[in-house]
Write an enzyme that holds these catalytic residues in place. Structure first.
Site, PDB file in Angstrom:
ATOM      1  N   CYS A  36       1.973  -2.137  16.044  1.00 50.70           N
ATOM      2  CA  CYS A  36       1.729  -2.068  14.450  1.00 50.70           C
ATOM      3  C   CYS A  36       1.241  -2.997  13.623  1.00 50.70           C
ATOM      4  CB  CYS A  36       3.305  -1.805  13.919  1.00 50.70           C
ATOM      5  SG  CYS A  36       3.316  -1.476  12.164  1.00 50.70           S
ATOM      6  N   CYS A  56       3.339   8.462   1.055  1.00 52.09           N
ATOM      7  CA  CYS A  56       3.905   7.620   2.007  1.00 52.09           C
ATOM      8  C   CYS A  56       4.048   6.360   1.145  1.00 52.09           C
ATOM      9  CB  CYS A  56       2.813   7.537   3.230  1.00 52.09           C
ATOM     10  SG  CYS A  56       3.550   6.276   4.473  1.00 52.09           S
ATOM     11  N   CYS A  92      -0.942   5.927  10.392  1.00 51.80           N
ATOM     12  CA  CYS A  92       0.433   5.290  10.661  1.00 51.80           C
ATOM     13  C   CYS A  92      -0.009   3.894  11.266  1.00 51.80           C
ATOM     14  CB  CYS A  92       1.080   5.819  11.758  1.00 51.80           C
ATOM     15  SG  CYS A  92       1.428   7.580  11.035  1.00 51.80           S
ATOM     16  N   GLU A 127       0.769  -1.037   0.029  1.00 55.31           N
ATOM     17  CA  GLU A 127      -0.050  -0.237   0.140  1.00 55.31           C
ATOM     18  C   GLU A 127       0.778   1.315   0.026  1.00 55.31           C
ATOM     19  OE1 GLU A 127      -4.125  -1.269   2.036  1.00 55.31           O
ATOM     20  OE2 GLU A 127      -2.431  -0.980   3.503  1.00 55.31           O
ATOM     21  N   CYS A 176       6.648  -6.699   7.405  1.00 54.96           N
ATOM     22  CA  CYS A 176       7.986  -6.406   8.073  1.00 54.96           C
ATOM     23  C   CYS A 176       8.514  -7.320   9.227  1.00 54.96           C
ATOM     24  CB  CYS A 176       7.425  -4.969   8.803  1.00 54.96           C
ATOM     25  SG  CYS A 176       9.018  -4.253   9.772  1.00 54.96           S
ATOM     26  N   CYS A 226       6.993  -4.950  15.975  1.00 50.58           N
ATOM     27  CA  CYS A 226       6.600  -4.006  17.040  1.00 50.58           C
ATOM     28  C   CYS A 226       5.010  -4.257  17.226  1.00 50.58           C
ATOM     29  CB  CYS A 226       6.501  -2.428  16.168  1.00 50.58           C
ATOM     30  SG  CYS A 226       8.377  -2.179  15.629  1.00 50.58           S
TER      31      CYS A 226
HETATM   32  N1  SAH Z   1       9.401   0.704   9.819  1.00 52.48           N
HETATM   33  C1  SAH Z   1       9.671   2.255   9.814  1.00 52.48           C
HETATM   34  C2  SAH Z   1       8.642   2.734   8.675  1.00 52.48           C
HETATM   35  C3  SAH Z   1       7.170   2.681   9.147  1.00 52.48           C
HETATM   36  S1  SAH Z   1       6.689   4.166   9.837  1.00 52.48           S
HETATM   37  C4  SAH Z   1       9.334   2.606  11.188  1.00 52.48           C
HETATM   38  O1  SAH Z   1       8.896   2.272  12.112  1.00 52.48           O
HETATM   39  O2  SAH Z   1       9.896   3.938  11.248  1.00 52.48           O
HETATM   40  C5  SAH Z   1       5.383   3.849  10.481  1.00 52.48           C
HETATM   41  C6  SAH Z   1       5.341   4.804  11.801  1.00 52.48           C
HETATM   42  O3  SAH Z   1       3.946   4.519  12.548  1.00 52.48           O
HETATM   43  C7  SAH Z   1       6.161   4.568  12.938  1.00 52.48           C
HETATM   44  O4  SAH Z   1       6.720   5.609  13.594  1.00 52.48           O
HETATM   45  C8  SAH Z   1       5.426   3.597  13.823  1.00 52.48           C
HETATM   46  O5  SAH Z   1       5.952   3.847  15.227  1.00 52.48           O
HETATM   47  C9  SAH Z   1       3.933   4.138  13.706  1.00 52.48           C
HETATM   48  N2  SAH Z   1       2.982   3.604  13.968  1.00 52.48           N
HETATM   49  C10 SAH Z   1       3.082   2.028  13.751  1.00 52.48           C
HETATM   50  N3  SAH Z   1       1.835   1.548  14.142  1.00 52.48           N
HETATM   51  C11 SAH Z   1       0.986   2.678  14.879  1.00 52.48           C
HETATM   52  C12 SAH Z   1      -0.341   2.618  15.286  1.00 52.48           C
HETATM   53  N4  SAH Z   1      -1.118   1.442  15.483  1.00 52.48           N
HETATM   54  N5  SAH Z   1      -0.776   3.973  15.533  1.00 52.48           N
HETATM   55  C13 SAH Z   1       0.073   5.170  15.458  1.00 52.48           C
HETATM   56  N6  SAH Z   1       1.252   4.762  14.741  1.00 52.48           N
HETATM   57  C14 SAH Z   1       1.795   3.705  14.630  1.00 52.48           C
HETATM   58 FE1  SF4 Z   2       8.022  -2.362  10.900  1.00 50.84          FE
HETATM   59 FE2  SF4 Z   2       5.879  -1.352  11.882  1.00 50.84          FE
HETATM   60 FE3  SF4 Z   2       7.934  -1.576  13.504  1.00 50.84          FE
HETATM   61 FE4  SF4 Z   2       8.007   0.136  11.587  1.00 50.84          FE
HETATM   62  S1  SF4 Z   2       6.637   0.312  13.365  1.00 50.84           S
HETATM   63  S2  SF4 Z   2       9.370  -1.521  12.022  1.00 50.84           S
HETATM   64  S3  SF4 Z   2       6.561  -0.985   9.972  1.00 50.84           S
HETATM   65  S4  SF4 Z   2       6.619  -3.366  12.596  1.00 50.84           S
END
Ligand code: SAH
Ligand code: SF4
Length: 339
Positions: free
Chosen positions: A117, A103, A330, A90, A110, A114
């Site tokens: 996420c 974006c 995000c 996406e 991934c 985390c």
């Molecule tokens: N993998 C990279 C790029 C993805 S950015 C990274 O983690 O930086 C995705 C952003 O969204 C990250 O800053 C992450 O911390 C944030 N994110 C992930 N899940 C989220 C959620 N459920 N609500 C708000 N932010 C979230």
């Molecule tokens: Fe991967 Fe989501 Fe963690 Fe970013 S925030 S590194 S996309 S698992």
């Protein structure tokens, strides 16, 4: 068959040479692929029919397949693309004042896991190739004509620094061929110190964003497993070594999770951690999705957290998460497609 979109600038030059074509043809190919968004060699109407036929016998131009396009109430658009092996990714287009930010994804899924996420829950399927990264920009540009993407953030699916070489090649082509200033490109990472240092050495001058999300190793270890390998101190040391141009800063993203990392003590610790680093903080109140175990803090907690940072003289924004109604915000990307 050679996919012309998969070739670097140099490779395209040698392709043209090997095909017995003069050098200007390679420049024309670049123009048609990256600026005219040609979908096929046959679409390069500047070439004679004969030349198009000759080229089509040995090459083609690949394209992402648009599987779905959704528009949010706030104008954010989410594009679901199919890849040649039927995987899906996406990209999210976010209009804001005079900017049109795309974006983009760097991986299918991934591996970082985390816990907050949705993309992390998918696990890693595979890395994107450079042209699959760039084609998100080309395809969306074509779909929104006569408008044009002005900014790019690597904040879609995937950890860009875990697909280092392909992401670098994509950035090189976006800046050199598509002529987008690196000031308009931001790479966001969960924090792999050696790769941050390597990125700095490439001197690409892109903006760096770090998903910090916690102020103690105890909490970060739980919500971002990578912290068990590279704790906060190692991550911030690498940030200090990132060569920042004058008057630029590193963005720290901080997802606020109710009861986990949103206390006033966390805010004070954040101030201490980021002292000595030219930084800007983006607070992102957690975006929920079905089946998630975390909650978004209430508005008062978010404002209180921000006020502590502001009082300490830090630059801090609360990120309005756009596109939540279409799961485009995000951490909500998972690229599922139900036919
Ligand atoms: N993998 C990279 C790029 C993805 S950015 C990274 O983690 O930086 C995705 C952003 O969204 C990250 O800053 C992450 O911390 C944030 N994110 C992930 N899940 C989220 C959620 N459920 N609500 C708000 N932010 C979230
Ligand atoms: Fe991967 Fe989501 Fe963690 Fe970013 S925030 S590194 S996309 S698992």
């Amino acid at each position: 068959m050679t996919d012309l979109k998969a070739l670097s600038q140099e490779e395209l030059d040698s392709f043209a040479k090997n095909a017995g074509l003069p050098a200007f043809r390679s420049r024309q190919l670049i123009h048609w692929i990256y600026e005219r968004y040609a979908l096929s060699i046959d679409g390069i109407t500047e070439f004679s029919k004969k030349l198009r036929e000759e080229l089509s016998a040995r090459a083609y131009i690949s394209n992402l397949t648009l599987l779905d396009r959704q528009t949010s109430e706030d104008g954010t658009q989410k594009f679901l693309f199919g890849l040649e092996d039927s995987e899906t990714i996406e990209s999210v287009l976010i209009p804001d004042d005079d900017r049109l930010t795309l974006c983009i994804s760097s991986q299918v899924g991934c591996a970082m896991g985390c816990v907050f996420c949705l993309t992390g829950k998918l696990g890693l399927k595979r890395n994107l190739k450079p042209h699959e990264i760039i084609d998100q920009v080309i395809s969306v540009n074509r779909l929104i004509l006569p408008e044009r993407i002005t900014n790019i953030v690597f904040m879609g699916m995937g950890e860009p620094l875990a697909n280092f070489d392909h992401v670098i090649e994509a950035i090189v082509r976006i800046t050199n061929i598509m002529k987008m200033s690196p000031k308009r490109i931001t790479l966001s990472t969960s924090g792999i110190p050696l790769k941050i240092i390597e990125l700095g050495k490439k001197a690409l001058k892109v903006n760096l964003a770090i998903s910090l999300n916690a102020t103690t190793d105890a909490v970060r270890n739980v919500i971002m497993p990578i912290n068990n390998t590279y704790p906060i101190r190692a991550l911030l040391d690498a940030c200090r070594k990132y060569p920042l141009p004058v008057n630029r800063h590193i963005t720290f993203e901080y997802v606020l999770l109710k009861g986990t990392n949103d206390s006033p003590e966390d805010a004070h610790r954040l101030v201490r951690l980021l002292k000595n680093i030219p930084s800007k903080i983006n607070l992102i109140p957690f975006n929920a999705y079905s089946g998630c175990e975390y909650n978004r803090p209430d508005e008062r907690t978010v404002i209180q957290f921000q006020d502590i940072l502001l009082d300490a003289g830090m630059t801090v924004l609360i990120r309005k998460s756009k596109g939540q109604d279409i799961l485009a915000a995000c951490g909500q990307l998972k690229a599922t497609y139900k036919a």
